[in-house]
Design a protein around this motif. Structure first.
Motif, short mmCIF file in Angstrom:
data_model
loop_
_atom_site.label_atom_id
_atom_site.label_comp_id
_atom_site.label_asym_id
_atom_site.label_seq_id
_atom_site.Cartn_x
_atom_site.Cartn_y
_atom_site.Cartn_z
N LEU A 98 25.95 15.04 10.04
CA LEU A 98 25.67 15.17 11.48
C LEU A 98 25.07 13.93 12.11
CD1 LEU A 98 23.89 18.64 11.20
CD2 LEU A 98 26.27 18.24 11.89
N LEU A 99 24.43 13.10 11.29
CA LEU A 99 23.66 11.97 11.81
C LEU A 99 24.07 10.67 11.13
CD1 LEU A 99 20.12 13.65 11.49
CD2 LEU A 99 21.46 13.42 13.60
N PRO A 100 23.77 9.53 11.75
CA PRO A 100 23.94 8.25 11.04
C PRO A 100 23.04 8.23 9.80
CG PRO A 100 23.54 7.91 13.40
CD PRO A 100 23.32 9.36 13.12
N TYR A 101 23.39 7.42 8.81
CA TYR A 101 22.70 7.49 7.52
C TYR A 101 21.19 7.23 7.62
CZ TYR A 101 22.61 2.38 6.83
OH TYR A 101 22.36 1.04 6.94
N LEU A 102 20.74 6.29 8.46
CA LEU A 102 19.30 6.04 8.56
C LEU A 102 18.56 7.20 9.22
CD1 LEU A 102 18.99 2.22 9.38
CD2 LEU A 102 18.33 3.40 7.29
N ALA A 103 19.15 7.82 10.23
CA ALA A 103 18.54 9.00 10.86
C ALA A 103 18.50 10.16 9.88
CB ALA A 103 19.31 9.39 12.13
N ALA A 104 19.55 10.31 9.09
CA ALA A 104 19.56 11.35 8.06
C ALA A 104 18.47 11.09 7.02
CB ALA A 104 20.94 11.40 7.38
N HIS A 105 18.29 9.83 6.66
CA HIS A 105 17.25 9.45 5.70
C HIS A 105 15.86 9.80 6.23
CE1 HIS A 105 14.66 6.96 3.20
NE2 HIS A 105 14.32 6.25 4.26
N VAL A 124 3.63 6.25 2.94
CA VAL A 124 3.95 5.09 3.77
C VAL A 124 4.61 4.00 2.94
CG1 VAL A 124 2.96 3.23 5.16
CG2 VAL A 124 2.26 5.58 5.55
N THR A 125 4.01 3.66 1.81
CA THR A 125 4.60 2.63 0.96
C THR A 125 5.97 3.07 0.47
OG1 THR A 125 2.44 1.87 0.24
CG2 THR A 125 4.30 1.29 -1.16
N ASN A 126 6.06 4.33 0.05
CA ASN A 126 7.33 4.88 -0.40
C ASN A 126 8.37 4.78 0.71
OD1 ASN A 126 9.43 6.88 -0.92
ND2 ASN A 126 8.17 7.55 -2.61
N PHE A 127 7.99 5.17 1.91
CA PHE A 127 8.92 5.16 3.04
C PHE A 127 9.39 3.74 3.35
CE2 PHE A 127 9.88 4.97 7.57
CZ PHE A 127 10.87 5.93 7.65
N VAL A 128 8.46 2.81 3.42
CA VAL A 128 8.82 1.42 3.74
C VAL A 128 9.75 0.85 2.67
CG1 VAL A 128 7.92 -0.93 4.01
CG2 VAL A 128 6.81 0.98 5.17
N VAL A 129 9.38 1.05 1.41
CA VAL A 129 10.19 0.50 0.31
C VAL A 129 11.57 1.16 0.27
CG1 VAL A 129 10.39 0.29 -2.20
CG2 VAL A 129 8.22 -0.23 -1.07
N THR A 130 11.62 2.49 0.38
CA THR A 130 12.93 3.15 0.31
C THR A 130 13.79 2.85 1.52
OG1 THR A 130 12.03 5.23 1.20
CG2 THR A 130 12.16 5.02 -1.20
N THR A 131 13.19 2.78 2.71
CA THR A 131 13.98 2.50 3.91
C THR A 131 14.51 1.06 3.87
OG1 THR A 131 12.69 4.10 5.17
CG2 THR A 131 13.97 2.49 6.43
N THR A 132 13.63 0.13 3.53
CA THR A 132 14.07 -1.27 3.42
C THR A 132 15.11 -1.42 2.32
OG1 THR A 132 11.90 -2.00 4.16
CG2 THR A 132 13.27 -3.64 3.06
N ALA A 134 16.79 3.06 -4.32
CA ALA A 134 15.68 2.51 -3.55
C ALA A 134 14.36 3.24 -3.83
CB ALA A 134 16.01 2.58 -2.06
N ALA A 135 14.44 4.50 -4.22
CA ALA A 135 13.23 5.32 -4.40
C ALA A 135 12.42 4.98 -5.65
CB ALA A 135 13.62 6.79 -4.43
N VAL A 136 13.05 4.43 -6.64
CA VAL A 136 12.40 4.23 -7.94
C VAL A 136 11.17 3.32 -7.86
CG1 VAL A 136 12.75 3.30 -10.26
CG2 VAL A 136 14.51 4.71 -9.20
N VAL A 137 11.24 2.26 -7.11
CA VAL A 137 10.19 1.25 -7.08
C VAL A 137 8.85 1.77 -6.54
CG1 VAL A 137 9.56 -0.99 -6.12
CG2 VAL A 137 11.89 -0.58 -6.89
N ALA A 138 8.85 2.67 -5.58
CA ALA A 138 7.64 3.07 -4.88
C ALA A 138 6.86 4.20 -5.56
CB ALA A 138 7.99 3.48 -3.45
N ILE A 139 7.39 4.83 -6.56
CA ILE A 139 6.77 6.02 -7.15
C ILE A 139 5.33 5.80 -7.64
CG2 ILE A 139 6.95 7.69 -9.03
CD1 ILE A 139 10.02 7.55 -8.57
N PRO A 140 5.01 4.77 -8.41
CA PRO A 140 3.63 4.62 -8.89
C PRO A 140 2.60 4.48 -7.76
CG PRO A 140 5.09 3.11 -10.05
CD PRO A 140 5.89 3.73 -8.94
N PHE A 141 2.97 3.78 -6.70
CA PHE A 141 2.06 3.61 -5.58
C PHE A 141 1.80 4.94 -4.87
CE2 PHE A 141 4.29 -0.43 -6.17
CZ PHE A 141 3.21 -1.25 -6.43
N THR A 142 2.84 5.74 -4.76
CA THR A 142 2.70 7.04 -4.11
C THR A 142 1.73 7.93 -4.87
OG1 THR A 142 4.97 6.85 -3.32
CG2 THR A 142 3.99 9.02 -3.23
N PHE A 143 1.79 7.91 -6.20
CA PHE A 143 0.87 8.72 -7.02
C PHE A 143 -0.58 8.33 -6.76
CE2 PHE A 143 -1.82 9.20 -10.77
CZ PHE A 143 -1.76 10.58 -10.94
#
Length: 138
Positions: A32-39, A76-84, A104-113
């Motif tokens: 229904l949405l462009p990929y970034l809006a869906a994300h 926030v860190t997860n969002f920035v890293v995964t979106t970028t 893209a999601a793999v890198v931010a996991i430790p910071f999120t914890f």
């Protein structure tokens, strides 16, 4: 699963469930949405579910309005890293839009914890020693 190791294992399990929820929502919303809006939409919806799972299952704490409002800080860190990462993977490296968010999601996991633990449990004060220092020297 108790102690710090158990908490990390529970966090990882919640992360797997949360990633599955996010990914399913992302694929549906992409219809229904462009990929970034869906994300962005899928990320926010999955984060609400993640908050409650982490409160009850990972950190075993009672949800509150305060921690609910602060919980997005853990993402926030997860969002920035995964979106970028998503943008870079899709736009520059031509990775498939269906696979790129998982990579893209793999890198931010430790910071999120670390941030989630601080938000949901607060800073723990060190326990006082059983014997005061001056009593040991006398």
């Amino acid at each position: 699963m108790t102690g710090k190791l158990g908490r990390v294992a529970r966090f990882a399990l919640v992360g797997v469930v949360n990633t599955g929820v996010y990914y399913a929502l992302y694929l549906l919303l992409r219809l229904l949405l462009p990929y970034l809006a869906a994300h962005v939409t899928a990320f926010v919806l999955a984060m609400v579910g993640s908050y409650f799972l982490n409160c009850h299952f990972t950190f075993r704490t009672t949800p509150s309005l305060r921690t609910f409002l602060l919980f997005p800080l853990s993402n926030v860190t997860n969002f920035v890293v995964t979106t970028t990462g998503l943008y870079a993977l899709v736009t520059w490296l031509r990775v498939d839009q269906g696979v790129a968010p998982l990579l893209a999601a793999v890198v931010a996991i430790p910071f999120t914890f670390i941030v989630a633990q601080l938000v949901l449990l607060g800073r723990r004060k060190p326990t006082a020693p059983l014997i005061k220092e001056e009593e040991r020297t006398s």
